[in-house]
Design an enzyme around this catalytic site. Structure first.
Site, PDB file in Angstrom:
ATOM      1  CB  SER A  43      -0.892  -0.006   1.251  1.00 49.64           C
ATOM      2  OG  SER A  43      -1.507   1.243   1.457  1.00 49.64           O
TER       3      SER A  43
ATOM      4  CE1 TYR B  17      -4.278  -1.430   6.244  1.00 49.24           C
ATOM      5  CE2 TYR B  17      -3.356   0.655   5.490  1.00 49.24           C
ATOM      6  CZ  TYR B  17      -3.902  -0.581   5.221  1.00 49.24           C
ATOM      7  OH  TYR B  17      -4.063  -0.979   3.906  1.00 49.24           O
TER       8      TYR B  17
END
Length: 343
Positions: A136, A160
């Site tokens: 990501s 995250y």
């Protein structure tokens, strides 16, 4: 162009392909395209999600399902071995930033342990030819210099982001140490039909607008982000797997996929309002979001130059298709409710 499409279909035709995270937003669209191209698809599914695109579309009836957790090594090893998997597309993750901050342990376990478990099972599987790991843009953490290229350090700070940094580095280590044929995608925020997580900005805004309500922006609306339509993401994963098959030297490399064009959250919402013809619904900007990176977008030059990848859908194209999906979904839900009430 036709010859190129045939070549891609030949690559996927009858190819035993494992998809993790198939009940997620991108996973459902990925499975759809793999089936169109003739792949023999196996999906590792932890939770049964009736509202997922995989189930609602009926695609679930056309794939093999392995029920279980990506952290379960014996299960993953069995699935890869018994179905003689050649290609792995690893999308399984806890993918919501807010949930990651509230539930760091489960996020670390799924995103980090799940990745090393999968890679270790692949390392011991002789038929594995390509592995694509979904990282990501959040793996980069925060940097002042924009856009991020693939040499920008991975320095996530919040749960995250850290989980994606770690999973990314673990994938690189398996390529460097064990020669595993694994490559990594780094994309921005995904959107598209089938995302029923209404806390996300695109589906939440569309639902509000279709209901005639003011859309809510939790942040101050000025955060710069990259937004990637799901079908662009699908082409990114599949292009990388195809390229890895032809060019083993790509193992261990990461690629940014995006438009090299960020939008503020407010601009994104305004685009949705314009496409829906509801500019009268002024956004409700609440400035409540915390631990979010203020500006982040990617330089996709390497993917364009090395892989020949380009996004097929602009932001406006993708949003229009997404809005159409939700309109149909809403109409179907109303029709179904009416039928139930008549019974």
């Amino acid at each position: 162009m036709e010859g190129m499409d045939v070549g891609k279909q030949d690559f996927w035709r009858d190819r035993p392909t494992l998809v993790t995270g198939a009940t997620g937003l991108v996973g459902g669209w990925l499975v759809r395209q793999l089936l169109r191209d003739g792949a023999d698809v196996v999906c590792l599914v932890r939770d049964w999600v009736p509202q997922s695109n995989l189930v609602l579309s009926g695609l679930v009836d056309r794939v093999k399902i392995v029920r279980g957790d990506v952290r379960d090594y014996n299960l993953v090893e069995r699935a890869i071995g018994e179905y003689e998997i050649n290609t792995v597309l690893h999308l399984a993750a806890q993918a919501i930033v807010g949930i990651g901050n509230r539930n760091p342990t489960s996020t670390f376990e799924t995103n980090i342990q799940g990745t090393w478990t999968l890679l270790e099972a692949c390392r011991r599987a002789p038929l594995i030819k390509q592995i694509v790991i979904a990282s990501s843009d959040k793996a980069y953490g925060y940097h002042e210099n924009l856009p991020y290229d693939e040499d920008t350090p991975l320095q996530g700070r919040h749960p995250y982001d850290v989980s994606k940094s770690c999973a990314d580095l673990i994938a690189q280590s398996y390529a460097a140490t064990f020669g595993l044929p694994v490559a990594i995608t780094r994309c921005g925020n995904f959107y598209g039909g089938g995302d029923l997580n209404w806390n996300r900005i695109v589906p939440g805004t569309i639902r509000s607008v279709l209901n005639g309500e003011r859309p809510v922006i939790r942040s101050d609306g000025q955060s710069l982000r990259e937004y990637l339509y799901v079908e662009n993401a699908v082409s990114a994963y599949m292009t990388l797997a195809e390229s890895l098959a032809d060019r083993p030297e790509l193992a261990g490399q990461a690629f940014n996929f995006g438009h090299n064009r960020p939008w503020t959250v407010k601009e994104l919402v305004e685009n949705i309002l314009t496409i829906c013809g509801r500019e009268d619904l002024e956004p409700d900007i609440r400035s409540e979001a915390t631990n979010e990176i203020p500006s982040q977008y990617l330089d996709p030059t390497r993917a364009r130059m090395v892989l020949g990848w380009e996004p097929k859908f602009t932001l406006q194209d993708g949003l229009a298709l997404t809005i159409d999906w939700y309109r149909q979904f809403s109409a179907s839900a109303v029709s179904h409710l009416a039928e139930e009430l008549q019974q």
